[in-house]
Design a protein around this motif. Structure first.
Motif, mmCIF file in Angstrom:
data_model
loop_
_atom_site.group_PDB
_atom_site.id
_atom_site.type_symbol
_atom_site.label_atom_id
_atom_site.label_comp_id
_atom_site.label_asym_id
_atom_site.label_seq_id
_atom_site.Cartn_x
_atom_site.Cartn_y
_atom_site.Cartn_z
ATOM 1 N N THR A 11 -75.680 13.512 -60.064
ATOM 2 C CA THR A 11 -75.194 14.890 -60.181
ATOM 3 C C THR A 11 -74.615 15.356 -58.854
ATOM 4 O OG1 THR A 11 -76.884 15.402 -61.837
ATOM 5 C CG2 THR A 11 -75.815 17.264 -60.779
ATOM 6 N N ILE A 12 -73.450 15.993 -58.921
ATOM 7 C CA ILE A 12 -72.862 16.699 -57.788
ATOM 8 C C ILE A 12 -72.950 18.189 -58.100
ATOM 9 C CG2 ILE A 12 -70.784 17.124 -56.422
ATOM 10 C CD1 ILE A 12 -69.814 14.346 -57.255
ATOM 11 N N THR B 137 -71.773 21.959 -57.278
ATOM 12 C CA THR B 137 -70.662 22.659 -56.649
ATOM 13 C C THR B 137 -70.944 24.163 -56.661
ATOM 14 O OG1 THR B 137 -69.253 23.204 -58.545
ATOM 15 C CG2 THR B 137 -69.238 20.916 -57.794
ATOM 16 N N LEU C 42 -67.448 10.879 -65.898
ATOM 17 C CA LEU C 42 -67.768 12.097 -65.175
ATOM 18 C C LEU C 42 -67.483 13.297 -66.060
ATOM 19 C CD1 LEU C 42 -66.230 11.395 -61.652
ATOM 20 C CD2 LEU C 42 -68.586 11.084 -62.391
ATOM 21 N N ASP D 292 -69.618 8.924 -54.132
ATOM 22 C CA ASP D 292 -71.061 9.164 -54.180
ATOM 23 C C ASP D 292 -71.425 10.638 -54.015
ATOM 24 O OD1 ASP D 292 -70.489 9.480 -51.526
ATOM 25 O OD2 ASP D 292 -71.805 7.877 -50.809
ATOM 26 N N GLY D 293 -70.406 11.535 -54.068
ATOM 27 C CA GLY D 293 -70.696 12.960 -54.133
ATOM 28 C C GLY D 293 -70.653 13.703 -52.819
ATOM 29 N N GLU D 294 -70.148 13.093 -51.743
ATOM 30 C CA GLU D 294 -70.015 13.800 -50.467
ATOM 31 C C GLU D 294 -68.738 14.640 -50.481
ATOM 32 O OE1 GLU D 294 -69.335 12.892 -45.702
ATOM 33 O OE2 GLU D 294 -69.636 11.241 -47.132
ATOM 34 N N THR E 265 -71.897 21.859 -62.096
ATOM 35 C CA THR E 265 -72.222 20.479 -61.749
ATOM 36 C C THR E 265 -71.161 19.527 -62.272
ATOM 37 O OG1 THR E 265 -73.496 19.972 -63.755
ATOM 38 C CG2 THR E 265 -74.682 20.990 -61.921
ATOM 39 N N TRP F 135 -64.105 14.946 -53.350
ATOM 40 C CA TRP F 135 -65.419 14.356 -53.116
ATOM 41 C C TRP F 135 -65.295 12.842 -53.019
ATOM 42 C CZ3 TRP F 135 -69.290 18.234 -53.449
ATOM 43 C CH2 TRP F 135 -68.897 19.419 -54.088
ATOM 44 N N ARG G 289 -71.429 15.642 -63.462
ATOM 45 C CA ARG G 289 -72.461 14.657 -63.795
ATOM 46 C C ARG G 289 -71.817 13.316 -64.129
ATOM 47 N NH1 ARG G 289 -77.564 16.883 -64.514
ATOM 48 N NH2 ARG G 289 -77.542 19.150 -64.276
ATOM 49 N N ARG G 290 -72.521 12.271 -63.734
ATOM 50 C CA ARG G 290 -72.061 10.908 -64.011
ATOM 51 C C ARG G 290 -72.953 10.302 -65.093
ATOM 52 N NH1 ARG G 290 -68.842 7.456 -61.023
ATOM 53 N NH2 ARG G 290 -69.007 8.803 -59.166
#
Length: 680
Positions: free
Chosen positions: A86-87, A89, A370, A119-121, A377, A116, A379-380
């Motif tokens: 999960t990312i 935002t 995704l 890996d969500g950075e 969020t 991003w 989500r993957r």
């Protein structure tokens, strides 16, 4: 010492007097907690059926008392989030796109485009729009991102510097879309504007991506144009409209578009998004009537209508993304992501995790999916056909028999066409299969030592197989008619089965018959110590036979119920109880020594086809033709959970560690209900 004892004596007396009251309060508290737990399970299950994961999470985590939480709590809790990453935002996510290296672009309701890493950075925030950004799309070379906003403009951004290269305006007045041509030379935008003469009109524009110059503009229809995509094969441009249709444009000519109209079904079919399959041969159209229509392209022939929604509701479908040329995923306003087989229109997966409407989807280069939503969020999801932990397997044919190997890593299925299948219990992937019976295979079992399999079938045969290679070891019976019961004993030295005239017991070493009794069996079950065999007969009687009593002697226990029909049977793990399910839908639990009724429940609305105690003995599961599996706690025999299926449920089995309950309804799927993982 005496003085101290004298001082303590009154306290001891008071403690003894108070003990019953404390015990009563403790019992009352426990009963209250148990009742609250059952109510919490019921409320959470209802919320999950409506895909309200936020409500379900609150009920499970705040109202279900911790001491009561068992397998069923973990099952429901595990359904709240199927995503693998999960990312988070700062804003609702209205669009998501993925570059070839896995980098992610998101479009925010707060007007910001965010970039991003895979890996969500967070890499960059592109803040230049003054209203919601509806689309953010990578250029084919990955060096630019195009965005389009309700502020009436589109922008082209340099990915390396974050600088705005071009501002394209005006594109329209509201909801809008943007797409790159396959060579990255052009951008297409769609939106709407209010014309003084005609009112609302849809607008499609082409732009030079290098200079930002407008190349052409066309108006179409009287509703907003909300989405668009270039066909990767032909270069044609498909545009989705809130006029319900898809218009197909040849951007190299001035010819009017060709229209793909939906069927005359539900009244409101506004198109929210569309997506071409990787080969360009099919177009998925996501619409507000809770459907995704799949069309052949460019012919426009309607191939499939994919439809799934929460009970009693028809929430919009906001987006579609192809996973390959045969599977498509859809984003639903009910908070779910669904995966479909386009050729059969079958729903393969239902994925939960978002706490709000799901707005957008994109397939990642690694094959994961995704999604972005109103909960802010991304989500993957692991959407591989053999993804571990999948709750539903597509097994191709009805399966009647199910068994797990002693490690719980493999599952045995006996199927309608007579084949025997061995599958990976984590993924459902088929490991081996062979022809076992000339007509339907009906029942099956796996020996406790893992060496042997046994199956029965409608061809009147009982067969023992080598589990390692599928080689036939023994054929124990070959008669006319259906044989439906088979079970290995706990020592893996004997197997019991219906033999056409009664019940037989055979040695697995040489296939010799070592015991037998008259009376056709519907089910057989060995006691945990292997000393007794419970037989549920087709006339409704239940007998418990000692194995020292070989041929026709007196039963240790006989439960005769007239008119109750076939009986299925199951022992508790300690051998103290025998559960019986009958054709009239009644569950009865008996003292295995005396036959005395310990509990009786009649919640099922149809015949009980199968039942099984969990390995720890705390739960009993029952399967019925009323399309349900019910779960009972064995301390008080109260119902805990009801799981509903699309058809009558024929068979269920617990995995040896009690983490998974396998269920076979009479459809071409198998369910693996997983309640063994730690809470997330």
């Amino acid at each position: 010492m005496r003085a101290r004892q004298g001082a303590l004596a009154p306290l001891l007396v008071l403690g003894l007097l108070a003990a019953p009251a404390l015990a009563q309060r403790s019992d009352a508290q426990r009963r209250g907690d148990e009742r609250m737990y059952r109510l919490a399970l019921s409320a959470a299950a209802s919320a999950i059926r409506l895909h309200d994961t936020g409500e379900a999470r609150g009920v499970l985590e705040q109202l279900a008392p911790e001491p009561q939480r068992g397998w069923e709590w973990r099952l429901l809790h595990g359904r709240l989030d199927d995503s693998v990453a999960t990312i988070r935002t700062p804003s609702a996510v209205l669009d998501v796109d993925v570059r070839a290296d896995g980098a992610i672009a998101t479009a925010g309701r707060d007007g910001v485009v965010r970039l991003w890493s895979a890996d969500g950075e967070l890499l960059r925030a592109l803040d230049g729009h003054e209203a919601s950004v509806w689309d953010a799309r990578w250029s084919p070379d990955g060096a630019r991102v195009a965005s389009v906003s309700s502020d009436g403009t589109a922008a082209v951004w340099d990915v390396d510097t974050g600088a705005e290269r071009h501002r394209l305006a005006p594109v329209g007045d509201g909801v809008c879309g943007v797409a790159w041509s396959s060579d990255g030379a052009r951008l297409a935008t769609c939106s709407w504007r209010r014309d003084p003469e005609h009112g609302v009109v849809g607008v499609v524009q082409l732009w030079d991506a290098a200079t930002g110059a407008r190349l052409s503009e066309r108006t179409h229809g009287i509703k907003p144009l909300a989405s668009l995509a270039f066909d990767p094969a032909s270069g044609l441009l498909a545009v989705g409209s809130w006029d319900f249709e898809v218009s197909v444009w040849d951007t190299a000519t001035d010819d009017p578009p060709r229209l793909l109209l939906p069927p005359e079904t539900t009244p409101y079919k506004a198109v929210d998004d569309l997506a071409f399959s990787p080969d360009g041969a099919r177009l998925a159209v996501a619409a507000r009537d809770a459907t995704t229509r799949v069309r052949a392209f460019p012919s426009g022939e309607l191939l499939a209508t994919l439809e799934g929604h929460a009970d009693g509701e028809r929430p919009p479908t906001y987006d579609a993304a192809w996973l390959d040329d045969a599977r498509v995923a859809t984003a639903q306003a009910d908070g779910t992501v669904r995966v479909w087989d386009v050729d059969t229109a079958a729903q393969l997966r239902l994925l939960r995790g978002h706490d709000g409407e799901v707005r957008c989807l994109a397939r990642a280069p690694d094959g994961t999916l995704l999604s972005g939503g109103d909960d802010g969020t991304v989500r993957r999801w692991d959407v591989a056909p053999d993804a571990p932990g999948a709750e539903v397997w597509d097994v191709g044919r009805f399966s009647y028999g199910l068994a797990f190997d002693p490690t719980g890593s493999r599952a045995l299925l006996a199927s309608w066409e007579g084949r025997v299948h061995v599958r990976d219990a984590a993924t459902g992937a088929e490991l081996a299969a062979w022809d076992g019976h000339e007509i339907s295979a009906v029942a099956c079992d796996w020996s406790a030592d893992g060496r042997l399999l046994a199956t029965t079938g409608n061809d009147g045969r009982v067969v023992v197989w080598d589990a390692a290679d599928g080689r036939r070891v023994h054929e124990l019976a070959d008669v006319e008619g259906q044989l439906v019961a088979v079970a290995f004993d706990p020592t893996s030295t004997r197997v019991a089965a219906d033999d056409g005239e009664g019940v037989g017991v055979w040695s697995v070493d040489d296939g010799a018959r070592v015991a037998g009794w008259p009376g056709r069996a519907w089910d057989v079950a060995w006691s945990p110590d292997g000393s007794r065999l419970a037989i549920g007969r087709r006339d409704g009687a239940v007998h418990v036979r000692p194995l020292a009593d070989a041929d026709g002697g007196r039963a240790l226990l006989g439960l005769e119920v007239e008119g109750a029909g076939s009986a299925c049977v199951a022992w508790s793990p300690d051998g103290a109880l025998l559960a019986v399910g009958r054709d009239d839908g009644v569950l009865s639990v008996h003292d295995a020594s005396t036959g005395a009724v310990v509990a009786r429940r009649s919640e099922h609305d149809g015949a009980i086809q199968d039942l099984a105690f969990s390995p720890d003995g705390r739960r009993l599961a029952t399967a019925s033709v009323d399309h349900t599996v019910r779960l009972w706690e064995t301390d008080g025999w109260q119902p805990l959970l009801t799981e509903r299926f699309p058809a009558a449920v024929w068979t269920l089995r617990w995995s040896p560690d009690g983490s998974t309950l396998g269920v076979l309804p009479l459809v071409e799927q198998a369910w693996m209900l997983r309640g063994g993982d730690a809470p997330r």
